[in-house]
Design a protein around this motif. Structure first.
Motif, short mmCIF file in Angstrom:
data_model
loop_
_atom_site.label_atom_id
_atom_site.label_comp_id
_atom_site.label_asym_id
_atom_site.label_seq_id
_atom_site.Cartn_x
_atom_site.Cartn_y
_atom_site.Cartn_z
N ASN A 16 1.35 7.00 -6.56
CA ASN A 16 0.13 7.77 -6.75
C ASN A 16 -0.79 6.94 -7.24
O ASN A 16 -1.82 7.26 -8.11
CB ASN A 16 0.55 9.06 -7.76
CG ASN A 16 -0.64 9.99 -7.75
OD1 ASN A 16 -1.37 10.02 -6.78
ND2 ASN A 16 -0.96 10.76 -8.64
N GLU A 17 -0.82 5.53 -7.16
CA GLU A 17 -1.64 4.60 -7.54
C GLU A 17 -3.19 4.73 -6.58
O GLU A 17 -3.19 3.60 -5.97
CB GLU A 17 -1.10 3.23 -7.85
CG GLU A 17 -0.03 3.01 -8.67
CD GLU A 17 -0.77 3.20 -10.32
OE1 GLU A 17 -1.93 2.87 -10.31
OE2 GLU A 17 -0.01 3.09 -11.27
N LEU A 18 -3.80 5.76 -6.44
CA LEU A 18 -4.83 5.71 -5.68
C LEU A 18 -5.86 4.71 -5.91
O LEU A 18 -6.63 4.30 -4.94
CB LEU A 18 -5.19 7.18 -5.36
CG LEU A 18 -4.17 8.29 -5.17
CD1 LEU A 18 -4.87 9.63 -4.94
CD2 LEU A 18 -3.56 7.80 -3.84
N THR A 19 -6.25 4.57 -6.75
CA THR A 19 -7.26 3.75 -7.25
C THR A 19 -6.91 2.28 -7.02
O THR A 19 -7.83 1.53 -6.44
CB THR A 19 -7.56 3.79 -8.90
OG1 THR A 19 -8.05 4.94 -9.26
CG2 THR A 19 -8.66 2.88 -9.42
N LEU A 54 1.27 4.06 -2.91
CA LEU A 54 0.71 5.50 -2.47
C LEU A 54 1.79 6.29 -3.14
O LEU A 54 1.72 7.50 -3.71
CB LEU A 54 0.76 5.76 -0.95
CG LEU A 54 -0.72 5.16 -0.58
CD1 LEU A 54 -0.63 5.31 1.11
CD2 LEU A 54 -1.53 5.98 -1.02
N SER A 101 -0.32 8.79 3.16
CA SER A 101 -0.71 9.52 1.86
C SER A 101 -0.17 11.00 1.84
O SER A 101 0.03 11.39 0.82
CB SER A 101 -2.25 9.20 1.37
OG SER A 101 -2.97 10.01 2.01
N LEU A 160 -5.10 10.44 0.05
CA LEU A 160 -6.05 9.26 -0.23
C LEU A 160 -7.13 9.60 0.82
O LEU A 160 -7.16 9.31 1.76
CB LEU A 160 -5.35 8.26 0.16
CG LEU A 160 -6.21 6.97 0.15
CD1 LEU A 160 -6.55 6.43 -1.36
CD2 LEU A 160 -5.34 5.73 0.90
N THR A 161 -8.26 9.70 0.15
CA THR A 161 -9.54 9.67 0.78
C THR A 161 -10.04 8.47 0.72
O THR A 161 -9.70 7.43 0.00
CB THR A 161 -10.53 10.84 0.07
OG1 THR A 161 -10.98 10.39 -1.25
CG2 THR A 161 -9.88 12.15 -0.02
N VAL A 212 -4.94 1.34 -4.78
CA VAL A 212 -4.82 1.17 -3.12
C VAL A 212 -6.07 0.97 -2.46
O VAL A 212 -6.38 0.29 -1.68
CB VAL A 212 -4.06 2.55 -2.59
CG1 VAL A 212 -4.12 2.57 -1.06
CG2 VAL A 212 -2.69 2.55 -3.01
N ARG A 213 -7.07 2.04 -2.79
CA ARG A 213 -8.50 1.84 -2.41
C ARG A 213 -8.97 0.24 -2.70
O ARG A 213 -9.57 -0.29 -1.88
CB ARG A 213 -9.53 3.02 -3.20
CG ARG A 213 -9.23 4.29 -2.65
CD ARG A 213 -10.20 5.32 -2.99
NE ARG A 213 -10.05 6.60 -2.88
CZ ARG A 213 -9.35 7.47 -3.60
NH1 ARG A 213 -9.06 6.94 -4.93
NH2 ARG A 213 -9.02 8.52 -3.48
N HIS A 258 -0.08 12.93 -1.90
CA HIS A 258 -1.07 12.23 -2.73
C HIS A 258 -2.24 11.98 -2.01
O HIS A 258 -2.31 10.68 -1.55
CB HIS A 258 -0.26 10.81 -3.34
CG HIS A 258 0.78 11.23 -4.39
ND1 HIS A 258 1.83 10.29 -4.51
CD2 HIS A 258 0.97 12.13 -5.07
CE1 HIS A 258 2.79 10.72 -5.41
NE2 HIS A 258 1.95 12.00 -5.78
N THR A 298 0.76 -1.10 0.02
CA THR A 298 -0.06 0.14 0.11
C THR A 298 1.02 1.27 -0.06
O THR A 298 0.73 2.00 -0.74
CB THR A 298 -0.84 0.16 1.17
OG1 THR A 298 -1.84 -1.12 1.11
CG2 THR A 298 -1.66 1.28 1.29
#
Length: 369
Positions: A98-101, A95, A310, A317-318, A103-104, A315, A91
């Motif tokens: 910047n691979e937020l999609t 992060l 994050s 992360l919400t 990660v979520r 970057h 994770t």
């Protein structure tokens, strides 16, 4: 040299049952050599992913040995902190890229994989050996409450966005980041309270499995392997995430499928095998504890850690998970609750859990998020 130290430190005490998985350690040098030789990225991606499987097992073995040598309280805290160390490292690396999609999706996918794939295989294979697998319904209810609370916390931000009608992505991030931080802080507090409940006030309610056995390694050896394995996991995760884009293009995988299905399987394979082994030994209570504890830790510890971390790489992360992720998570939790609430299960219920997981995997493969 680090790989050689890991192998020499570990292979001697491995029994025959554990050896096949750790033979996959060969993929550590293989992935590094392929990367240095600039072979097509797919091969580096695949070998680094395979290398993560035994490395996760090493992390788990080292944590358990270190925990066993430190007593039940400190040991429980160590297991609670490092139980999903591989997922945390992957994770953090994602992060950084910047691979937020991804990660979520991987956070949701880890929970779904636990409650559907692992619990499903445990009930299916254990049910073939035993007519009926039983466990404490009281402990199951405690796990259900914690998992339900975590799901509610993850659902709240998405519901807020829908009700507030924030169409712009930048506005969503600006509105949700403070909310995500506060929710994450509450989750961490509740996670700590759950640990206090399980390790101090109500420790007698939770199965201990084989924790009475002597630790496999000394504290010094376990600490070294824990540190070395973490370093190598970080290195392999860097290869895996760094080559994610070209590998997914070649494999025709979308990011949602990679996060929900592929990465959680790689990061959790060793822990999954332990839960299934316990079920085969008619210790379904231990299997359920592994599944529930890992799921709760992902939702209430790893997710908040990811949100706060994050900010380090700027970057943010919400916890604005997509509708499809939340629907899949809700379905997984609801069916798991239905199956474990009565304190017993059998092979057919395991097959049903696996069927739901297969349907979700197929759907996300073709549709994405």
């Amino acid at each position: 040299m680090l790989f050689v130290a890991l192998v020499s430190a570990f292979l001697k005490p491995v029994d025959e049952k554990g050896l096949p998985m750790y033979r996959l350690l060969i993929f550590v040098p293989v992935s590094l050599v392929l990367y240095l030789l600039h072979v097509p990225p797919l091969w580096v991606f695949l070998t680094s992913g395979l290398a993560l499987i035994p490395l996760a097992g090493l992390l788990g073995e080292a944590t358990e040995s270190l925990a066993a040598s430190r007593g039940p309280l400190i040991g429980g805290l160590l297991n609670a902190t490092f139980g999903n160390a591989t997922e945390i490292v992957i994770t953090l690396v994602a992060l950084q890229h910047n691979e937020l999609t991804v990660v979520r999706a991987s956070l949701i996918g880890s929970i779904i994989g636990n409650v559907l794939l692992v619990l499903g295989f445990s009930a299916l294979l254990g049910g073939f050996r035993q007519n009926l697998l039983t466990f404490s319904s009281e402990v199951a209810q405690a796990h259900i409450t914690s998992m339900s609370l975590a799901v509610i916390a993850l659902l709240t931000p998405a519901l807020l966005v829908q009700s507030a009608h924030l169409p712009e992505k930048n506005l969503q991030a600006a509105a949700l980041m403070p909310l995500s931080l506060w929710v994450s802080a509450v989750l961490l507090v509740l996670y700590g309270a759950g640990l206090f409940f399980a390790l101090r006030t109500h420790r007698h309610l939770f199965p201990t499995g084989e924790t009475q056995e002597k630790p496999k390694w000394s504290a010094t050896k376990a600490s070294f392997i824990l540190f070395a394995s973490t370093v190598v996991v970080a290195l392999e995760s860097e290869l895996l995430i760094g080559l994610l884009e070209p590998a997914l293009h070649i494999l025709h995988f979308n990011r949602m499928f990679a996060g929900l299905i592929l990465l959680p399987i790689l990061g959790n394979a060793a822990e999954h095998s332990t839960a299934i082994t316990m079920a085969l030994r008619n210790q379904m209570a231990v299997s359920l504890d592994i599944v529930a504890s890992s799921s709760i830790q992902i939702a209430m510890f790893v997710t908040p850690v990811a949100v706060f971390s994050s900010l380090i790489w700027n970057h943010p992360l919400t916890i604005l998970f997509t509708a499809s992720e939340l629907v899949a998570l809700t379905m997984a939790i609801l069916i798991a609750i239905r199956i474990v609430s009565d304190g017993q299960t059998h092979w057919l219920e395991g097959a049903q859990l696996l069927g739901v997981y297969a349907i979700l995997a197929i759907t996300f493969y073709f549709v994405g998020g």
